[in-house]
Scaffold this active site. Structure first.
Site, PDB file in Angstrom:
ATOM      1  N   PHE A 112      -5.547   0.609  -2.792  1.00 43.98           N
ATOM      2  CA  PHE A 112      -5.412   0.097  -4.373  1.00 43.98           C
ATOM      3  C   PHE A 112      -3.902  -0.952  -4.947  1.00 43.98           C
ATOM      4  CE2 PHE A 112      -6.418  -0.587  -8.408  1.00 43.98           C
ATOM      5  CZ  PHE A 112      -7.331  -1.390  -8.588  1.00 43.98           C
ATOM      6  N   ASP A 183      -5.424  10.090  -2.557  1.00 43.60           N
ATOM      7  CA  ASP A 183      -5.850   9.501  -3.394  1.00 43.60           C
ATOM      8  C   ASP A 183      -7.432   9.936  -3.525  1.00 43.60           C
ATOM      9  OD1 ASP A 183      -7.589   7.892  -5.652  1.00 43.60           O
ATOM     10  OD2 ASP A 183      -5.518   6.457  -5.288  1.00 43.60           O
ATOM     11  N   TYR A 208     -14.341   7.922 -12.770  1.00 37.07           N
ATOM     12  CA  TYR A 208     -15.194   6.936 -13.244  1.00 37.07           C
ATOM     13  C   TYR A 208     -16.199   5.783 -12.551  1.00 37.07           C
ATOM     14  CZ  TYR A 208     -11.138   4.271 -12.997  1.00 37.07           C
ATOM     15  OH  TYR A 208      -9.828   3.899 -12.513  1.00 37.07           O
ATOM     16  N   LYS A 209     -15.665   6.581 -11.090  1.00 36.48           N
ATOM     17  CA  LYS A 209     -16.589   5.490 -10.338  1.00 36.48           C
ATOM     18  C   LYS A 209     -17.999   6.951 -10.206  1.00 36.48           C
ATOM     19  CE  LYS A 209     -12.851   3.428  -9.072  1.00 36.48           C
ATOM     20  NZ  LYS A 209     -11.244   3.359  -8.487  1.00 36.48           N
ATOM     21  N   ARG A 355     -19.524  -6.448  -2.556  1.00 41.31           N
ATOM     22  CA  ARG A 355     -19.737  -4.451  -2.419  1.00 41.31           C
ATOM     23  C   ARG A 355     -20.627  -4.174  -2.846  1.00 41.31           C
ATOM     24  NH1 ARG A 355     -14.059  -1.631  -5.138  1.00 41.31           N
ATOM     25  NH2 ARG A 355     -15.210  -1.624  -6.513  1.00 41.31           N
TER      26      ARG A 355
END
Ligand SMILES: *Cc1c(COP(=O)(O)O)cnc(C)c1O
Length: 396
Positions: A112, A183, A208-209, A355
């Site tokens: 990312f 990560d 938060y995912k 996605r």
């Protein structure tokens, strides 16, 4: 699968099939009342007394325990705070100090961007010849040599869902004397993770995912327990100090993982996250993973059967795929907007990735078929080909 599904525990708007829990999880129903209670009874009534009386000060470690279970970490090895980008910096700064005679941070081009940007920022600050080296994800293993100080990887690729083998790469890093930093942004709450078993030195991730902590929910950081007391925190804030309320003029790192705290914790946000994590208390990650793979396999099979315009961008082998499936389409942005307007929420990642995230706590097989029918309608009838779907919003 029946045990895993708990749709009734989430706020899911009527007419929406939510395939974006990999980006922002939905709100658990219990959050609103608890946060309201915290505001009224704690902040409102207790005022500053809440730090002790309502346990606000211990919340980062308390919630860290809940997260630790989900990622297979040892008790007392995880603490919450800040955002993931900051945790990248914090973990990486500590990691490079552990290998003072080396100068290369190795990552991959699937990482990312924020992780790479934070590494660039640290490299710029350190000077002294530090370098960030990125290679293609499939070339990481071969690129680990004796020049590498730290291997910094995100386990699950945010675009394609391709998943690195944590144990294999950690072993390879250690064999060459490098420190391993994982990560887990797209792993925590998505796949089975055995942090303790992996033997990596550092791990970080967001909540938060898949963990449903809400927009802006704080990140987590893990440091392997046998070395946490040797780590010198670069972000040496007062709440990571051994005795914050001694107000010493000099920093002395706190005990264990507490030293990775920085400043005042976001109590309202942590309250929401704590309630969200309560939902995870009895989730069996092996069972969740099996259910996720089942949903993904169904989705891929039905899309490939019904929607010829879409090309699979994710690994076909589910054992090397996280909990998301991506397809390529040249007008992917417009197509996703048209799909979203019809109630199936996924997202778009440049340049051409549509996605979809799979979250067995609130999705079942019927949702998958219903979503595929809508996607097929949009794609096979070119419903996406309208100007209004092509205007890019700030957040894609
Ligand atoms: C989502 C994500 C981030 C976001 O970082 P924030 O600081 O929380 O905005 C960073 N890294 C990875 C790998 C991610 O998936």
């Amino acid at each position: 699968m029946a045990d895993i599904l708990r749709k009734e525990s989430f706020v899911l708007p009527e007419g929406v099939i939510y395939l974006d829990g990999n980006s922002l999880g939905p709100m658990p129903k219990a959050v609103a009342a608890r946060v309201q209670g915290m505001l009224t009874d704690e902040w409102g009534e207790m005022l500053i007394r809440g730090w002790n009386a309502a346990g606000w000060m211990d919340q980062p470690s308390r919630v860290g325990q809940q997260v630790a279970r989900i990622v297979g970490a040892e008790a007392g090895s995880v603490v919450m705070g800040d955002t993931l980008s900051l945790k990248v910096f914090q973990a990486l700064a500590a990691a490079v100090k552990m290998v003072p005679d080396r100068r290369v941070i190795l990552s991959d081009t699937g990482n990312f961007p924020s992780d790479l940007y934070m590494a660039e920022g640290l490299v710029g600050l350190l000077e002294q010849g530090y370098e960030l080296r990125t290679v293609a994800p499939e070339e990481v293993l071969d690129a680990i040599d004796e020049s590498i100080a730290v291997v910094m990887l995100t386990q699950v690729d945010y675009r394609t869902g391709r998943m690195h083998d944590m144990n294999e790469l950690t072993k390879a890093a250690h064999a060459k004397g490098a420190v391993m930093l994982w990560d887990l942004a797209h792993s925590a709450g998505a796949v089975e993770v055995d942090l303790a078993g992996s033997n990596c030195e550092f791990a970080i991730g967001c909540t938060y995912k898949y963990l449903n902590g809400g927009p802006g929910a704080p990140a987590f950081i893990y440091v392997r327990p046998d070395l946490v007391d040797t780590i010198q925190p670069a972000l040496s804030g007062w709440l990571g100090h051994r005795q914050p309320f001694a107000f010493d003029l000099n920093y002395k790192a706190g005990e264990g993982i507490e030293r990775m705290r920085v400043g005042t914790p976001p109590v309202i946000q942590l309250t929401a996250l704590e309630v969200a994590m309560d939902l995870w208390a009895d989730v069996d990650m092996a069972q969740l993973r099996a259910a996720s793979v089942e949903l993904q396999e169904q989705f891929i099979a039905e899309i490939e059967r019904d929607v010829p315009a879409l090309t699979l961008a994710s690994p076909r082998d589910s054992s090397v795929r996280g909990s998301q499936v991506s397809f390529r389409f040249h007008e992917g942005y417009a197509a996703m907007q048209a799909v979203i307007e019809r109630g199936v929420i996924g997202d778009f990642r440049a340049p051409d990735i549509m996605r979809f995230g799979f979250t067995p706590l609130y999705l079942d097989s019927g949702d998958i078929s219903a979503a595929v029918a809508i996607i097929a309608d949009v794609m096979n009838n070119n419903l996406w080909d309208q100007d209004k779907y092509k205007v890019r919003s700030k957040v894609t």
